[in-house]
Design a protein around this motif. Structure first.
Motif: not given
Lengths: 312, 289
Positions: A15-16, A18-20, A22-23
């Motif tokens: 998740i981390k 992926n978030k990165r 996405n950012n």
């Protein structure tokens, strides 16, 4: 139990990342259009730069030499302080006039042949040749005018000067033929085929179709192409610098040596002109005159092709 | 009687048509005739002076020793600097106009502006370069000043070519990409640009081949005529092929014109190669969809 823990751990990791990701995606998604817009404004800045440059330096020039002296004076000899631009303007007009006399009939006739008479096969041979003609560097045309056309013409007209307006004008004309031909042909091709077929079915010959249907329908495009070509001829530099000479004469005699606006800019900028002298600023005053001329022509061309377009 | 008259009129009309067909054809061939005269003339004058030494030598005061090496290298370096600047700016502008720009007055203004820039005489770009790059930014008569001037000169040509290439990418594949969850920029970078690359390349090569033959603006921003070293940095003095040709042409002695002819052959061969590459790319990648 251990297994579960590890799994939870790796899911959190996932998740981390992926978030990165996405950012990162979001930032690039936002920053890219800004970069592109920045690049797009460069072209606007170029225009502003051109106008600003020409205006600023010309204003300095016109504080030394009055507007009236510049535009009404008939003597152009900047090295002895005479700044009457008329000879340069008549020189430019003379070249442009000769060029258009050559290019208008030949260009439009080529366009007619290509769009109305030629078979596909002929068109495929001729169009690339015209493209090559359009791609020849102007310095080569200048060389050709000076070393070939001028001696040729001197055989016909013995009084012809080595540097003369006639030879340069003819070659400028040949340079702009491809432009008139291809733009006019586009305009003629855009005339819908049913008009052509209808006229032919009524018994008109190809020639009558051309002059009574096609040309009236495509007239705005043809005129726009000619005006655009005029603007090219006015702004042409190397041919006239090489073949037309550097003597600003107030004359409409094509056998004489003349100087155009563009040729003076070259002469003034490449010589020993010192930065900040009146001659240096006069280059810009001539430049803005040239710019206004071509700008009006370009606008006129766009206006004609937009305003008088026949829609079918 | 009436039939007779209309028959003779008919004959006249048909004859007129045939005459004009020939006239139009002749007018068209004048371009061809001119081009062949030009080529024959230049080959005739220049071929004798086109030797290996001509390609290797620096400019010299004697006809026999004069060479074009400085010009060839100068043109090459100039193009190596001009191409990336002009292509990055041009393609970015085209992408903005085609993919991002909102339909408003400002966008319209940029579009009209690009068209108008294409019609500005090249010598005016020279004046722009002289004021801004040479004097204001104090670059002097250097390679980079010439390259920046040239980049601005060919920018509009590249923008228009790139716009056409981007516009011709089918909508379906863009929508498919968006539908698969790609973002807009991902779609542009991975779908639109690769599909538009052949068109962009063709346009760019043609624009560069215009730049390589361009003389006037470089005369203004101070490309030198006599250079005896090859440029070693962006701030070196430089010369280019057309400027050398110009300087040889403007000498009064006749033999220099033969040297100019040899120079023109070199320039034309390079131009021809560039055009051939452009045509090859256009044909190779045509109609992929």
């Amino acid at each position: 139990m251990v297994n579960n823990n590890e799994q939870a751990h790796s899911v959190q990791e996932m998740i981390k990342t992926n978030k990165r990701k996405n950012n990162l995606l979001k930032t690039s998604e936002k920053s890219v259009p800004i970069f592109l817009l920045f690049c797009a404004t460069i072209s606007v800045l170029t225009t502003i730069g051109i106008v600003f440059t020409l205006l600023r330096e010309s204003i300095t020039f016109f504080s030394d030499v009055s507007l009236a002296d510049f535009y009404l004076g008939v003597n152009w000899s900047p090295w002895s302080g005479k700044f009457g631009v008329a000879p340069l303007i008549t020189g430019t007009l003379l070249i442009t006039f000769i060029a258009i006399c050559v290019a208008l009939p030949l260009g439009v006739a080529s366009a007619i042949f290509l769009s109305e008479y030629a078979t596909n096969k002929t068109r495929k041979i001729i169009k690339p040749i015209l493209e090559v003609l359009a791609g020849v560097p102007t310095v080569v045309y200048g060389y050709f005018a000076l070393t070939f056309i001028t001696p040729l013409l001197q055989g016909l007209i013995p009084d012809l000067k080595i540097f003369n307006a006639l030879s340069a004008g003819i070659v400028v004309g040949i340079m702009i033929i491809p432009m008139i031909a291809s733009l006019s042909e586009d305009a003629m091709n855009a005339v819908p085929n049913h008009l052509r077929a209808g006229a032919l079915a009524l018994g008109a010959t190809r020639l009558e179709v051309t002059f009574k249907v096609i040309i009236p329908a495509a007239l705005s495009g043809i005129i726009a192409s000619v005006v655009l070509a005029l603007s090219r001829a006015i702004g042409e530099t190397m041919i006239v610098t090489i073949a037309a000479g550097a003597s600003p004469n107030l004359t409409f005699d094509p056998t004489q040596s003349i100087q155009t606006l563009t040729a003076f800019i070259v002469q003034g900028a490449k010589g020993d002109t010192t930065y900040g002298s009146t001659i240096y600023y006069s280059i810009y005053a001539v430049g803005i005159t040239l710019f206004v001329f071509t700008f009006i022509m370009n606008m006129l061309s766009q206006y004609i092709s937009r305003k008088f377009r026949e829609d079918y | 009687m009436q039939i007779h008259i209309s028959k003779s009129r008919m004959k006249r009309r048909i004859a007129l048509n045939s005459i004009f067909r020939i006239l139009f054809f002749l007018a068209t061939t004048i371009g061809l005739v001119f081009l062949s005269l030009l080529l024959i003339r230049i080959l005739n004058q220049g071929l004798g002076y086109l030797t290996i030494d001509f390609l290797r030598n620096f400019p010299a005061p004697y006809v026999e020793e004069a060479g074009m090496f400085a010009g060839i290298i100068g043109s090459l370096f100039l193009m190596l600097l001009t191409a990336p600047i002009a292509i990055i700016l041009g393609v970015s502008t085209a992408l903005y106009l085609e993919e991002y720009a909102p339909k408003n007055r400002f966008t319209n203004f940029i579009q009209v502006n690009v068209q108008n820039l294409a019609g500005v005489p090249s010598i005016v770009f020279g004046l722009l370069g002289l004021t801004f790059f040479v004097y204001l930014f104090q670059m002097g008569y250097t390679l980079i000043a010439g390259a920046l001037t040239m980049s601005l000169l060919i920018l509009p040509v590249i923008v228009v070519a790139a716009q056409e290439a981007i516009r011709s990418v089918p909508k379906e594949i863009k929508e498919a990409s968006i539908g698969m969850g790609a973002t807009k920029w991902q779609t542009i970078w991975r779908i639109v640009l690769p599909a538009a690359v052949p068109g962009i390349l063709t346009g760019s090569i043609l624009a560069l081949s215009r730049a390589i033959g361009e003389t006037a603006p470089l005369l203004i921003v101070g490309a030198a005529t006599a250079i005896y070293t090859i440029p070693d940095s962006m701030l070196s003095k430089y010369t280019v092929m057309p400027i050398q040709i110009y300087s040889w042409t403007s000498r009064p002695q006749e033999e220099w014109q033969f040297v100019a002819g040899a120079g023109i052959i070199v320039l034309l061969v390079i131009l021809l190669c560039m055009n051939a590459i452009a045509v090859w790319i256009r044909n190779k990648f045509q109609n992929r969809y």
